[in-house]
Write an enzyme that holds these catalytic residues in place. Structure first.
Site, PDB file in Angstrom:
ATOM      1  N   CYS A 166      -7.290  -1.253   1.177  1.00 20.89           N
ATOM      2  CA  CYS A 166      -6.271  -1.798   2.068  1.00 20.89           C
ATOM      3  C   CYS A 166      -6.916  -2.085   3.427  1.00 20.89           C
ATOM      4  CB  CYS A 166      -5.132  -0.787   2.215  1.00 20.89           C
ATOM      5  SG  CYS A 166      -3.913  -1.238   3.464  1.00 20.89           S
ATOM      6  N   CYS A 212       0.311   3.143   3.600  1.00 20.02           N
ATOM      7  CA  CYS A 212       0.770   2.614   4.891  1.00 20.02           C
ATOM      8  C   CYS A 212       1.830   1.527   4.772  1.00 20.02           C
ATOM      9  CB  CYS A 212      -0.420   2.095   5.687  1.00 20.02           C
ATOM     10  SG  CYS A 212      -1.130   0.564   5.032  1.00 20.02           S
ATOM     11  N   CYS A 269      -8.244  -5.067 -10.230  1.00 19.96           N
ATOM     12  CA  CYS A 269      -7.838  -3.946 -11.071  1.00 19.96           C
ATOM     13  C   CYS A 269      -7.410  -2.814 -10.126  1.00 19.96           C
ATOM     14  CB  CYS A 269      -9.026  -3.542 -11.931  1.00 19.96           C
ATOM     15  SG  CYS A 269      -8.687  -2.276 -13.136  1.00 19.96           S
ATOM     16  N   CYS A 279      -5.303   0.410   6.278  1.00 24.13           N
ATOM     17  CA  CYS A 279      -5.574   1.855   6.379  1.00 24.13           C
ATOM     18  C   CYS A 279      -6.842   2.301   5.658  1.00 24.13           C
ATOM     19  CB  CYS A 279      -4.378   2.658   5.854  1.00 24.13           C
ATOM     20  SG  CYS A 279      -4.169   2.609   4.062  1.00 24.13           S
ATOM     21  N   CYS A 309       0.844  -1.189   0.000  1.00 18.19           N
ATOM     22  CA  CYS A 309       0.000   0.000   0.000  1.00 18.19           C
ATOM     23  C   CYS A 309       0.885   1.245   0.000  1.00 18.19           C
ATOM     24  CB  CYS A 309      -0.902  -0.011   1.229  1.00 18.19           C
ATOM     25  SG  CYS A 309      -1.951   1.455   1.376  1.00 18.19           S
TER      26      CYS A 309
END
Length: 149
Positions: A100, A55, A125, A103, A52
Site C-alpha cells: 500500500c 489504513c 496476487c 501505509c 487497504c
C-alpha cells in the site's frame, strides 16, 4: 522507506488482528484458497473499491478483479498511485512485491506475462486479509457477513 501513514509496531498491533499484522506488517502470506475475497466476483459494472485493511486507502477497483484460479484474489491493475512495487528476493528468486502506497502494508506480489486475457497481462496476487471490500471490514478470521459481498 516512509509512507504517509506511519505507526509503531505496538500501534499496528492495537488496530490489526494477529493475522492481519502477520501479513500486512511482516510480509506474510495467507494459505491459498483460505481468503474471504478469493472467490468473490463483483459484476463488471461494480464501482466499489477494495481498500487497504490497515489504513482504508482505496487500492483496487472491483471491476479490475478477475478469476485466476491461483488461490488468492487477483486484479489486473491497481488504482493509479495506490500500490508501490519493490523487488523481493526472499525466496531465492526475484519477484515483485506490492505494498500500500499510503501505509506500506504488504499486499502480495504482481506477476507479468502469464497469458491471462486482461488488458495488462498482469496478475496482482493479493492476500484477502490485506484488503476490505468497500465498507465491509475483515478481521482476518472471515467474520464478514458474506451475504453482503
Amino acid at each position: 522507506m516512509s509512507y504517509p501513514v506511519e505507526k509503531s509496531k505496538d500501534e499496528w498491533q492495537a488496530v490489526l488482528t494477529p493475522e492481519q499484522f502477520r501479513v500486512l506488517r511482516q510480509a506474510g502470506t495467507e494459505a491459498p484458497g483460505s481468503g474471504l475475497f478469493d472467490k468473490q466476483m463483483p459484476s463488471a459494472e461494480d464501482t466499489t473499491t477494495y481498500n487497504c485493511a490497515a489504513c482504508e486507502a482505496p487500492l483496487y477497483q472491483a471491476n479490475h478483479k478477475f478469476k485466476s484460479g491461483c488461490g488468492w484474489p487477483a486484479f489486473f491493475d491497481a488504482i493509479p498511485g495506490a500500490v508501490t512495487r519493490h523487488t523481493d528476493v526472499t525466496l531465492g528468486m526475484e519477484r515483485t512485491e506490492i505494498v500500500c502506497s499510503n501505509c506500506g502494508g504488504h499486499l502480495g506480489h504482481v506477476f507479468k506475462g502469464e497469458g491471462y486475457p486482461t488488458p495488462t497481462d498482469e496478475r496482482h496476487c493479493v492476500n484477502s486479509v490485506s484488503i476490505n471490500f468497500g465498507n465491509e471490514k475483515g478481521d482476518g478470521s472471515g467474520k464478514i457477513d458474506k451475504e453482503k459481498i
